[in-house]
Design a protein around this motif. Structure first.
Motif, mmCIF file in Angstrom:
data_model
loop_
_atom_site.group_PDB
_atom_site.id
_atom_site.type_symbol
_atom_site.label_atom_id
_atom_site.label_comp_id
_atom_site.label_asym_id
_atom_site.label_seq_id
_atom_site.Cartn_x
_atom_site.Cartn_y
_atom_site.Cartn_z
ATOM 1 N N LYS A 1 0.849 -1.192 0.000
ATOM 2 C CA LYS A 1 0.000 0.000 0.000
ATOM 3 C C LYS A 1 0.875 1.229 0.000
ATOM 4 N N SER A 2 0.499 2.191 -0.816
ATOM 5 C CA SER A 2 1.252 3.444 -0.844
ATOM 6 C C SER A 2 0.947 4.241 0.423
ATOM 7 N N GLU A 3 1.777 5.203 0.711
ATOM 8 C CA GLU A 3 1.556 6.056 1.881
ATOM 9 C C GLU A 3 0.234 6.804 1.747
ATOM 10 N N ARG A 4 -0.089 7.199 0.526
ATOM 11 C CA ARG A 4 -1.351 7.893 0.258
ATOM 12 C C ARG A 4 -2.535 7.003 0.625
ATOM 13 N N ALA A 5 -2.493 5.737 0.204
ATOM 14 C CA ALA A 5 -3.568 4.794 0.489
ATOM 15 C C ALA A 5 -3.653 4.512 1.985
ATOM 16 N N ARG A 6 -2.514 4.411 2.644
ATOM 17 C CA ARG A 6 -2.519 4.189 4.097
ATOM 18 C C ARG A 6 -3.167 5.362 4.820
ATOM 19 N N ALA A 7 -2.836 6.569 4.397
ATOM 20 C CA ALA A 7 -3.414 7.768 5.021
ATOM 21 C C ALA A 7 -4.922 7.801 4.807
ATOM 22 N N ALA A 8 -5.379 7.451 3.616
ATOM 23 C CA ALA A 8 -6.825 7.409 3.336
ATOM 24 C C ALA A 8 -7.502 6.356 4.201
ATOM 25 N N ASN A 9 -6.847 5.218 4.399
ATOM 26 C CA ASN A 9 -7.371 4.160 5.267
ATOM 27 C C ASN A 9 -7.524 4.657 6.701
ATOM 28 N N ARG A 10 -6.484 5.315 7.203
ATOM 29 C CA ARG A 10 -6.524 5.841 8.579
ATOM 30 C C ARG A 10 -7.657 6.843 8.726
ATOM 31 N N GLU A 11 -7.819 7.672 7.715
ATOM 32 C CA GLU A 11 -8.877 8.691 7.751
ATOM 33 C C GLU A 11 -10.257 8.037 7.790
ATOM 34 N N ARG A 12 -10.478 7.011 6.968
ATOM 35 C CA ARG A 12 -11.764 6.299 6.969
ATOM 36 C C ARG A 12 -12.037 5.664 8.321
ATOM 37 N N GLN A 13 -10.990 5.048 8.902
ATOM 38 C CA GLN A 13 -11.165 4.398 10.199
ATOM 39 C C GLN A 13 -11.488 5.396 11.301
ATOM 40 N N GLN A 14 -10.863 6.556 11.244
ATOM 41 C CA GLN A 14 -11.143 7.595 12.249
ATOM 42 C C GLN A 14 -12.571 8.115 12.121
ATOM 43 N N LYS A 15 -13.079 8.235 10.897
ATOM 44 C CA LYS A 15 -14.453 8.704 10.692
ATOM 45 C C LYS A 15 -15.441 7.684 11.246
ATOM 46 N N ARG A 16 -15.139 6.388 11.077
ATOM 47 C CA ARG A 16 -16.022 5.337 11.594
ATOM 48 C C ARG A 16 -16.089 5.385 13.119
ATOM 49 N N ARG A 17 -14.943 5.645 13.725
ATOM 50 C CA ARG A 17 -14.876 5.657 15.194
ATOM 51 C C ARG A 17 -15.592 6.861 15.776
ATOM 52 N N GLY A 18 -15.754 7.854 14.975
ATOM 53 C CA GLY A 18 -16.549 8.951 15.463
ATOM 54 C C GLY A 18 -15.896 10.239 15.526
#
Length: 196
Positions: A179-196
């Motif tokens: 995974k590129s750093e860009r994709a990892r950052a997008a993943n982290r962002e999605r996970q943070q939005k799910r958590r609230g």
């Protein structure tokens, strides 16, 4: 007795030989060093480039993989289940490189560019179609053997495996890219939005 005889033979053979006087163990021929040709300079520059065409890709020697043996590789940290899912075509094919009936040299040129472009576009699951011959030294099997050698040299390659029969069998190889750093950052962002 034979030692004295051998020494005398050696001395007779070496009679007029003189030690080298110039350089450190190199014979001086009186010729100046040759200047590299433009082609040699271009080859060196290409090899030293951005690392995408790593030196090992220019290596002439390869251990031939038997034609009926599947290709299989995974880096430390990649789970067996992930590699097995890759082998079975469990990830969508996002791009493919067709090397069928192409010479090894052409494949050596195409592979780094293909992988670099896939990484730049955040692709994770790609396929390389190379074919497979029935004989160990058939052109398709030689190419397949080179791919098995080259792919682990790319840090971006996390795993690869021969495809299932439905996806091309031993004549095609699935490759999982990091995974590129860009994709990892997008993943982290999605996970943070799910958590609230």
């Amino acid at each position: 007795m034979t030692d004295l005889h051998d020494d005398a033979d050696f001395q007779a053979l070496m009679g007029d030989v003189k030690p080298l006087s110039r350089g450190q163990g190199r014979a001086h021929t009186g010729q100046t060093r040759r200047v590299p040709t433009e082609a040699q300079l271009a080859k060196r520059e290409s090899a030293a480039g951005d690392g995408a065409g790593r030196d090992i890709l220019s290596d002439d020697f390869v251990d031939l993989v038997p034609p009926f043996d599947p290709l299989d590789f995974r880096r430390d940290g990649i789970q067996r289940g992930v590699a097995e899912r890759l082998r079975q075509g469990g990830y969508p094919m996002q791009a493919s490189l067709h090397l069928l009936r192409r010479p090894v040299e052409e494949a050596r040129q195409a592979l780094p560019a293909f992988l670099r472009e896939a990484v730049e576009h955040d692709l994770r699951s790609v396929m390389i179609v190379h074919g497979r011959g029935r004989e160990i030294d058939s052109p398709a099997n030689v190419l397949r053997s080179y791919l098995a050698k080259w792919l682990p040299a790319f840090d971006e390659v996390q795993a690869f495996a021969s495809a299932s029969q439905a996806d091309g069998g031993l004549g095609a190889t699935w490759v999982m890219l990091r995974k590129s750093e860009r994709a990892r950052a997008a993943n982290r962002e999605r996970q943070q939005k799910r958590r609230g």
